[in-house]
Design an enzyme around this catalytic site. Sequence first.
Site, mmCIF file in Angstrom:
data_model
loop_
_atom_site.group_PDB
_atom_site.id
_atom_site.type_symbol
_atom_site.label_atom_id
_atom_site.label_comp_id
_atom_site.label_asym_id
_atom_site.label_seq_id
_atom_site.Cartn_x
_atom_site.Cartn_y
_atom_site.Cartn_z
ATOM 1 N N SER A 42 -20.409 -9.184 -46.679
ATOM 2 C CA SER A 42 -20.445 -10.302 -47.626
ATOM 3 C C SER A 42 -20.817 -9.792 -49.006
ATOM 4 C CB SER A 42 -21.520 -11.324 -47.233
ATOM 5 O OG SER A 42 -21.232 -11.909 -46.011
ATOM 6 N N LYS A 64 -22.933 -24.163 -45.770
ATOM 7 C CA LYS A 64 -23.948 -23.148 -46.106
ATOM 8 C C LYS A 64 -24.578 -23.564 -47.423
ATOM 9 C CE LYS A 64 -24.383 -18.073 -46.266
ATOM 10 N NZ LYS A 64 -25.291 -17.794 -47.355
ATOM 11 N N ARG A 80 -20.089 -16.897 -35.620
ATOM 12 C CA ARG A 80 -21.264 -17.034 -36.486
ATOM 13 C C ARG A 80 -22.150 -18.114 -35.904
ATOM 14 N NH1 ARG A 80 -22.618 -20.168 -41.185
ATOM 15 N NH2 ARG A 80 -23.900 -19.015 -42.677
HETATM 16 N N1 TZP Z 1 -20.587 -18.001 -46.552
HETATM 17 C C1 TZP Z 1 -20.367 -18.425 -47.792
HETATM 18 S S1 TZP Z 1 -19.853 -20.061 -47.795
HETATM 19 C C2 TZP Z 1 -19.912 -20.138 -46.102
HETATM 20 C C3 TZP Z 1 -20.331 -18.921 -45.595
HETATM 21 C C4 TZP Z 1 -20.534 -18.600 -44.184
HETATM 22 C C5 TZP Z 1 -19.574 -21.346 -45.319
HETATM 23 C C6 TZP Z 1 -18.164 -21.798 -45.535
HETATM 24 O O1 TZP Z 1 -17.922 -22.944 -44.767
HETATM 25 P P1 TZP Z 1 -16.763 -23.973 -45.075
HETATM 26 O O2 TZP Z 1 -17.008 -25.081 -44.085
HETATM 27 O O3 TZP Z 1 -15.449 -23.292 -44.815
HETATM 28 O O4 TZP Z 1 -16.922 -24.433 -46.485
#
Ligand code: TZP
Length: 223
Positions: A110, A139, A41
């Site tokens: 998603s 995010k 990603r």
């Molecule tokens: N989609 C929803 S939350 C997220 C994504 C790509 C990020 C999650 O990152 P982390 O660091 O595991 O909380």
Amino acid sequence: MPVDLSLYLVTDSTPAILKGRDLCTVVEEALKGGVTIVQYRDKTSDTGVLIATASKLHQVTQKYGVPLLINDRVDIALAVGAEGVHLGQDDMVFEAAKKLLPKGSIIGISTSTVEEAKKAIADGADYLGIGAMFATPTKTNTKSFLGPAGTQALLSAISDSSVGTVSIGGINHSNVQRVLYQSKSPAKGLDGVAIVSAIIGAEDPKASAEKFSNLIKNTPLFA
Ligand code: TZP
Ligand code: MG
């Protein structure tokens, strides 16, 4: 071949998380620690860098017999021969991705609502990324946080389907067992957790992945 979603690593190349380290080296350490699937990603690099990095990552994941999925970009997955893609609600529609990718490719979608989940299942998605579980600095444009209770409600609404499921967002060593245990509805549980910063940003990504792997294996009623 069924996909093992139990410890799903999502990469992040932002300096705050990667801290100047080489992404492929970090991912290889995580694979040594037991990551079962990897998603590349990268929301900022240009296409040339995406292809070069995805190709290097694919060499690493192949060494460990683990699938590599590409976030957002079907073209990059095709260019490097990755095992599949992960698509959000605003990315290429499922049907078009399915048409373009080789037979047997993995397509994950998603979802954050029952409606989105049902649509993805009807389309034929291999797995659903369900989130966000919790708020996370990784995010920040997330619309809603499901928490274990919201995730359980979603899982219960799709319990007639055998689609794979992973939760994402703010999952760490301290909450992973609670996430898996409390999200389980009587007829359907999560198949795994997707982690970004708690592995990619860890001082020792191998140790972090190992710890996740042990916690997941030892979660009551997680099968
Ligand atoms: N989609 C929803 S939350 C997220 C994504 C790509 C990020 C999650 O990152 P982390 O660091 O595991 O909380
Ligand atoms: Mg996307």
